[in-house]
Scaffold this motif. Structure first.
Motif, mmCIF file in Angstrom:
data_model
loop_
_atom_site.group_PDB
_atom_site.id
_atom_site.type_symbol
_atom_site.label_atom_id
_atom_site.label_comp_id
_atom_site.label_asym_id
_atom_site.label_seq_id
_atom_site.Cartn_x
_atom_site.Cartn_y
_atom_site.Cartn_z
ATOM 1 N N GLN A 94 0.803 -1.217 0.000
ATOM 2 C CA GLN A 94 0.000 0.000 0.000
ATOM 3 C C GLN A 94 0.839 1.272 0.000
ATOM 4 O OE1 GLN A 94 -3.615 0.080 2.551
ATOM 5 N NE2 GLN A 94 -2.963 -1.950 3.248
ATOM 6 N N TRP A 95 2.150 1.131 0.233
ATOM 7 C CA TRP A 95 3.005 2.310 0.325
ATOM 8 C C TRP A 95 3.334 2.818 -1.078
ATOM 9 C CZ3 TRP A 95 8.678 2.504 2.514
ATOM 10 C CH2 TRP A 95 9.041 3.827 2.738
ATOM 11 N N LYS A 96 2.532 3.751 -1.545
ATOM 12 C CA LYS A 96 2.679 4.275 -2.906
ATOM 13 C C LYS A 96 3.370 5.639 -2.918
ATOM 14 C CE LYS A 96 0.290 0.757 -4.402
ATOM 15 N NZ LYS A 96 0.965 -0.365 -5.114
ATOM 16 N N ASN A 97 3.209 6.393 -1.838
ATOM 17 C CA ASN A 97 3.805 7.721 -1.773
ATOM 18 C C ASN A 97 3.857 8.177 -0.315
ATOM 19 O OD1 ASN A 97 1.105 8.641 -1.173
ATOM 20 N ND2 ASN A 97 0.713 8.562 -3.385
ATOM 21 N N TRP A 98 4.306 9.384 -0.093
ATOM 22 C CA TRP A 98 4.384 9.968 1.252
ATOM 23 C C TRP A 98 3.313 11.021 1.398
ATOM 24 C CZ3 TRP A 98 4.892 14.717 3.477
ATOM 25 C CH2 TRP A 98 5.285 14.759 4.828
ATOM 26 N N SER A 99 2.703 11.091 2.579
ATOM 27 C CA SER A 99 1.747 12.160 2.849
ATOM 28 C C SER A 99 1.910 12.609 4.289
ATOM 29 C CB SER A 99 0.313 11.683 2.592
ATOM 30 O OG SER A 99 -0.034 10.640 3.488
ATOM 31 N N PRO A 100 1.541 13.832 4.622
ATOM 32 C CA PRO A 100 1.822 14.407 5.937
ATOM 33 C C PRO A 100 1.262 13.611 7.118
ATOM 34 C CG PRO A 100 1.208 16.132 4.420
ATOM 35 C CD PRO A 100 0.956 14.828 3.711
#
Length: 321
Positions: A132-138
């Motif tokens: 599920q780790w597709k990108n970074w978010s705050p």
């Protein structure tokens, strides 16, 4: 001269047992992971002078009444709610447990569970495993701070004190509730004694480390969880019977508290379909508070030492009084 016959309810390592064979006639249940069958335990209890039991073995009225030769039960645990101590005393059967040797290890696990729950570590690990780790978010998998928060320890025994020391290292404010005040803990660690309800209302992390007794059974019920902060976490490393699991489930699903970290359950073992396992806010462990090789070996040795001392007519090292 014949050696006293002792039955051990789980298969313990040879390197632990061998040194005691000169003093004890030892027989063991052959399984390491599977508890002894009840009828086999009763059969051996009838013919044994000593038992070395696990917390999963019920040393109850039935067992004690039919075991005329039994004179000691060495319980390989700190807790002894699996042993009818009052009836054992009436039958002149000594009971020992294994405190102290697992204090630091269990405190390590307690604080580890608190941290893992607060920072969503298990959930984060599964997040990657599920791709599920597709990108970074705050706020991706954002958890809760531990440093500077308030911990409320219910049950300030040896393990409670050790957890309080760890909490102070994180700059936490330490509240505690106990059946009696511990002035030395207040002086040495700055812990603050408070009423149970007040602790629930103030703590960011409520940690249950109290023994299971008639008074503490289900002390963490629906009313208790309602008194906690909505952002607070409940951590239980004592006995499952101290909490009402259904009330805990409702408290989390109704957003009355933020989550829970549990090493113990009302009935053990639990199955994979247990309702609490379905909640991402809950981390469940299989009662491994003292589960390091070093500590478990110490618990085994202490139990065997108590058995030998009993049959030598010496005071027990750790009697249950």
């Amino acid at each position: 001269m014949s050696k006293p016959k002792v039955y051990i309810t789980r298969n313990l390592p040879d390197e632990i047992i061998e040194p005691y064979k000169g003093d004890l006639d030892i027989e063991m249940w052959p399984e390491k992971e599977v508890p002894v069958d009840r009828h086999i335990l009763l059969e051996h209890a009838r013919t044994s002078e000593g038992l070395l039991t696990m917390l999963t073995d019920s040393v109850d009225k039935e067992l004690l009444q039919q075991s005329e030769n039994l004179s000691i039960v060495a319980n390989m645990a700190v807790g002894y709610d699996n042993v009818d101590v009052v009836r054992a005393r009436k039958k002149n059967v000594a009971v020992s447990n294994t405190p102290d040797v697992l204090t630091e290890t269990t405190a390590d696990l307690t604080f580890c569970l608190l941290m893992a729950t607060a920072r969503r570590l298990v959930e984060a690990n599964q997040y990657i495993k599920d791709n599920q780790w597709k990108n970074w978010s705050p706020l991706m998998l954002a958890g809760s701070d531990i440093h500077g928060k308030t911990i409320g320890i219910v049950g300030m025994g040896r393990i409670g004190e050790a957890v309080a020391k760890r909490a102070k290292g994180f700059g936490m404010k330490v509240l505690y509730h106990n059946r009696s005040r511990k002035k030395e803990v207040e002086e040495n660690l700055g812990a603050i004694y408070t009423a149970f309800d007040s602790l629930l209302e103030q703590a960011d992390y409520v940690v249950c480390l109290t023994p299971l007794t008639d008074e503490t059974r289900h002390m963490f019920d629906a009313s208790a969880f309602k008194k906690m902060k909505t952002e607070a976490f409940f951590i239980n490393v004592s006995r499952g019977g101290t909490m009402d699991e259904q009330a805990l489930y409702r408290a989390i699903t109704d957003n009355e508290i933020a989550g829970a970290g549990l090493d113990v359950f009302e009935e053990e073992p639990i199955l994979s379909n247990h309702p609490l396992l379905a909640l991402p806010e809950v981390i469940c462990l299989p009662h491994i508070g003292s589960a390091t090789k070093e500590t478990r070996y110490k618990m085994m040795t202490l139990s065997l030492d108590n058995l030998v001392r009993h049959f030598q007519g010496k005071p027990l090292l750790t009697p249950v009084t």
